[in-house]
Design a protein around this motif. Sequence first.
Motif, PDB file in Angstrom:
ATOM      1  N   VAL A  98       0.854  -1.181   0.000  1.00  0.00           N
ATOM      2  CA  VAL A  98       0.000   0.000   0.000  1.00  0.00           C
ATOM      3  C   VAL A  98       0.896   1.240   0.000  1.00  0.00           C
ATOM      4  O   VAL A  98       1.813   1.359   0.810  1.00  0.00           O
ATOM      5  N   GLY A  99       0.662   2.139  -0.939  1.00  0.00           N
ATOM      6  CA  GLY A  99       1.492   3.328  -1.092  1.00  0.00           C
ATOM      7  C   GLY A  99       2.479   3.235  -2.237  1.00  0.00           C
ATOM      8  O   GLY A  99       3.033   4.255  -2.668  1.00  0.00           O
ATOM      9  N   ASP A 100       2.704   2.012  -2.760  1.00  0.00           N
ATOM     10  CA  ASP A 100       3.599   1.862  -3.904  1.00  0.00           C
ATOM     11  C   ASP A 100       2.968   2.447  -5.162  1.00  0.00           C
ATOM     12  O   ASP A 100       1.743   2.382  -5.347  1.00  0.00           O
ATOM     13  N   THR A 101       3.805   2.999  -6.015  1.00  0.00           N
ATOM     14  CA  THR A 101       3.374   3.454  -7.339  1.00  0.00           C
ATOM     15  C   THR A 101       3.812   2.415  -8.366  1.00  0.00           C
ATOM     16  O   THR A 101       4.993   2.069  -8.438  1.00  0.00           O
ATOM     17  N   VAL A 102       2.861   1.910  -9.129  1.00  0.00           N
ATOM     18  CA  VAL A 102       3.124   0.873 -10.110  1.00  0.00           C
ATOM     19  C   VAL A 102       3.076   1.486 -11.507  1.00  0.00           C
ATOM     20  O   VAL A 102       2.096   2.160 -11.856  1.00  0.00           O
ATOM     21  N   ILE A 103       4.152   1.261 -12.283  1.00  0.00           N
ATOM     22  CA  ILE A 103       4.187   1.717 -13.671  1.00  0.00           C
ATOM     23  C   ILE A 103       4.105   0.478 -14.558  1.00  0.00           C
ATOM     24  O   ILE A 103       5.018  -0.358 -14.560  1.00  0.00           O
ATOM     25  N   VAL A 104       2.990   0.349 -15.267  1.00  0.00           N
ATOM     26  CA  VAL A 104       2.745  -0.810 -16.126  1.00  0.00           C
ATOM     27  C   VAL A 104       3.018  -0.406 -17.571  1.00  0.00           C
ATOM     28  O   VAL A 104       2.567   0.659 -18.024  1.00  0.00           O
ATOM     29  N   SER A 105       3.764  -1.236 -18.294  1.00  0.00           N
ATOM     30  CA  SER A 105       4.048  -0.944 -19.701  1.00  0.00           C
ATOM     31  C   SER A 105       3.794  -2.178 -20.555  1.00  0.00           C
ATOM     32  O   SER A 105       3.972  -3.310 -20.109  1.00  0.00           O
ATOM     33  N   ILE A 106       3.335  -1.943 -21.780  1.00  0.00           N
ATOM     34  CA  ILE A 106       3.134  -3.021 -22.750  1.00  0.00           C
ATOM     35  C   ILE A 106       3.827  -2.644 -24.053  1.00  0.00           C
ATOM     36  O   ILE A 106       3.875  -1.460 -24.415  1.00  0.00           O
ATOM     37  N   THR A 107       4.380  -3.657 -24.707  1.00  0.00           N
ATOM     38  CA  THR A 107       5.071  -3.442 -25.987  1.00  0.00           C
ATOM     39  C   THR A 107       4.616  -4.513 -26.968  1.00  0.00           C
ATOM     40  O   THR A 107       4.582  -5.709 -26.621  1.00  0.00           O
ATOM     41  N   VAL A 108       4.249  -4.102 -28.165  1.00  0.00           N
ATOM     42  CA  VAL A 108       3.801  -5.058 -29.186  1.00  0.00           C
ATOM     43  C   VAL A 108       4.982  -5.936 -29.593  1.00  0.00           C
ATOM     44  O   VAL A 108       6.025  -5.440 -30.045  1.00  0.00           O
ATOM     45  N   LYS A 109       4.836  -7.246 -29.425  1.00  0.00           N
ATOM     46  CA  LYS A 109       5.890  -8.206 -29.772  1.00  0.00           C
ATOM     47  C   LYS A 109       5.631  -8.884 -31.111  1.00  0.00           C
ATOM     48  O   LYS A 109       6.555  -9.155 -31.889  1.00  0.00           O
ATOM     49  N   GLU A 110       4.339  -9.147 -31.391  1.00  0.00           N
ATOM     50  CA  GLU A 110       4.010  -9.925 -32.584  1.00  0.00           C
ATOM     51  C   GLU A 110       2.586  -9.634 -33.025  1.00  0.00           C
ATOM     52  O   GLU A 110       1.712  -9.375 -32.192  1.00  0.00           O
ATOM     53  N   LYS A 111       2.352  -9.665 -34.319  1.00  0.00           N
ATOM     54  CA  LYS A 111       1.008  -9.573 -34.878  1.00  0.00           C
ATOM     55  C   LYS A 111       0.694 -10.886 -35.584  1.00  0.00           C
ATOM     56  O   LYS A 111       1.514 -11.394 -36.352  1.00  0.00           O
ATOM     57  N   ILE A 112      -0.517 -11.426 -35.309  1.00  0.00           N
ATOM     58  CA  ILE A 112      -0.932 -12.693 -35.898  1.00  0.00           C
ATOM     59  C   ILE A 112      -2.246 -12.456 -36.623  1.00  0.00           C
ATOM     60  O   ILE A 112      -3.272 -12.175 -35.999  1.00  0.00           O
ATOM     61  N   ALA A 113      -2.207 -12.549 -37.949  1.00  0.00           N
ATOM     62  CA  ALA A 113      -3.428 -12.312 -38.719  1.00  0.00           C
ATOM     63  C   ALA A 113      -4.479 -13.366 -38.358  1.00  0.00           C
ATOM     64  O   ALA A 113      -4.141 -14.497 -38.014  1.00  0.00           O
ATOM     65  N   PRO A 114      -5.768 -12.999 -38.369  1.00  0.00           N
ATOM     66  CA  PRO A 114      -6.266 -11.746 -38.953  1.00  0.00           C
ATOM     67  C   PRO A 114      -6.303 -10.569 -37.976  1.00  0.00           C
ATOM     68  O   PRO A 114      -6.306  -9.418 -38.415  1.00  0.00           O
ATOM     69  N   ALA A 115      -6.262 -10.817 -36.614  1.00  0.00           N
ATOM     70  CA  ALA A 115      -6.442  -9.657 -35.725  1.00  0.00           C
ATOM     71  C   ALA A 115      -5.766  -9.807 -34.368  1.00  0.00           C
ATOM     72  O   ALA A 115      -5.959  -8.958 -33.501  1.00  0.00           O
ATOM     73  N   ASP A 116      -4.985 -10.864 -34.154  1.00  0.00           N
ATOM     74  CA  ASP A 116      -4.367 -11.057 -32.841  1.00  0.00           C
ATOM     75  C   ASP A 116      -3.090 -10.241 -32.703  1.00  0.00           C
ATOM     76  O   ASP A 116      -2.307 -10.104 -33.657  1.00  0.00           O
ATOM     77  N   ILE A 139      -7.392  -9.831 -29.134  1.00  0.00           N
ATOM     78  CA  ILE A 139      -7.941  -9.595 -30.464  1.00  0.00           C
ATOM     79  C   ILE A 139      -8.109  -8.089 -30.610  1.00  0.00           C
ATOM     80  O   ILE A 139      -8.854  -7.456 -29.854  1.00  0.00           O
ATOM     81  N   ALA A 140      -7.398  -7.507 -31.548  1.00  0.00           N
ATOM     82  CA  ALA A 140      -7.473  -6.063 -31.742  1.00  0.00           C
ATOM     83  C   ALA A 140      -8.753  -5.709 -32.498  1.00  0.00           C
ATOM     84  O   ALA A 140      -9.269  -6.509 -33.297  1.00  0.00           O
ATOM     85  N   PRO A 141      -9.266  -4.508 -32.292  1.00  0.00           N
ATOM     86  CA  PRO A 141     -10.458  -4.077 -33.041  1.00  0.00           C
ATOM     87  C   PRO A 141     -10.139  -3.910 -34.522  1.00  0.00           C
ATOM     88  O   PRO A 141      -8.997  -3.630 -34.901  1.00  0.00           O
ATOM     89  N   THR A 142     -11.131  -4.099 -35.333  1.00  0.00           N
ATOM     90  CA  THR A 142     -10.966  -3.944 -36.788  1.00  0.00           C
ATOM     91  C   THR A 142     -11.645  -2.690 -37.319  1.00  0.00           C
ATOM     92  O   THR A 142     -11.506  -2.358 -38.495  1.00  0.00           O
TER      93      THR A 142
END
Length: 464
Positions: A98-116, A139-142
Amino acid sequence: MVEMMKNRVFADIKVGDTATLERTCSMKDVELFGVATGDLNPTHYSAESAEKFAHHRKVVAHSMWGASLLSALLGNELPGPGTVYRSQDLDFKLPVEVGDTVIVSITVKEKIAPADVVFDCKAVNQRGEAVFTGRAQVIAPTETVSQPRMELQEVALRRRHHVFEDIITRCSDLAPISVAVCHPCDQVSLEGPVEAARLGLIDPILIGPESKIRSVAKEFGFDLTGLRIVDTAHSHESAERAVAMCRSGEAEALMKGSLHTDEMMHEVASRDKGLRTARRISHVFVMDVPTYPRTLLITDAAINIYPTLEDKADILQNAVELAHVLGVEVPKVAILSAVETVYPKINSTIEAAALCKMADRGQITGALLDGPLAFDNAISEEAAKIKKINSPVAGRADILLVPDLEAGNMLAKQLSYLAEADAAGIVLGARVPIVLTSRADSAKARLASCAVAVLFAHARRAKA
């Protein structure tokens, strides 16, 4: 200006794209997550349990609280609205305190057709230490979406109602007391004492027209087996008989039934045949307010319409004695007015100051007084700090002494109907405690009123 949310469709996302989110964990976050998930692990809520059982020996957030921030990041930012989770794989490295600051990050590693889209995920604390690492697949939006950012409803944590249960539980080892129940001739007024008798709180003496009492019992299925009934012709006689039984010692408490309060209290206040003492008779509401961290007593909201300074001293002493019975050794009393400064044009501020000086001189004992205090700084430490009120009572009041009946009655009912408070009521200052019930009282409140009378009567026995 309205803030907009815009997503990234599969075709527009590139390997290496990133997004981040920063959040400081509060105890409220931990509690809300527990409420939402039903996770009752005490190491997340209790320092004692954490010290005893938890590997980290400190109160920490649920591991999935941090992981849930990923969902917010994916759904809000990248890819954004329209994203659907496929899988999540995380390795938790360190707990979030409690009291910690969390920094969350995401990085695109791979794209898998048709939408993953596959993401590398990482969270670090304010010291740069890894909290968790892993991967997520969505699943990314189209279709492109651009819409105003939603404002979620505010959520306020409230403690569960428990004050009345605690009061009733305290009576479990006490012998029931005899209670003169005055004219219980409708469902509400008969159900209360019958249920209290079933739970072993009281031995009720039902005083009223016997045929009417039995008719009500039959209509609503109340079992009167073993209960004593004293037959009377009408409500006035019921009041006379009930008060006489309390005066003689045959009953240790009095309970109002279906007659009007004024009719019963007229007999109670009789100089020759009533239950008066040297102390002014007054009413105390025992309030269970979910948004307030302690039992709250409000007085007087039912008996004394425009009490004098002398009356208020008695009213206050009655409430203090009840607080002692309820286990508050040194109750903090806030004497209410519209303002927190002495203002000659507002008489209640003058009387508040006088009551405090009376306490200094030993004319009122057993409590810590302060006043005048406005309602906000009587019950809110934050409000008291803003107004620079340095007081051990402000923001922590156990008892609220109101200026008059109108103010007290409105305050108690506002808490009941706007803050979902439960209210039990008892009249003190007479020879015996008096339970005043209302048609609007919940079954729990009626039982709690009986239990308060039981505790008070036993305390009086101990002093005798």
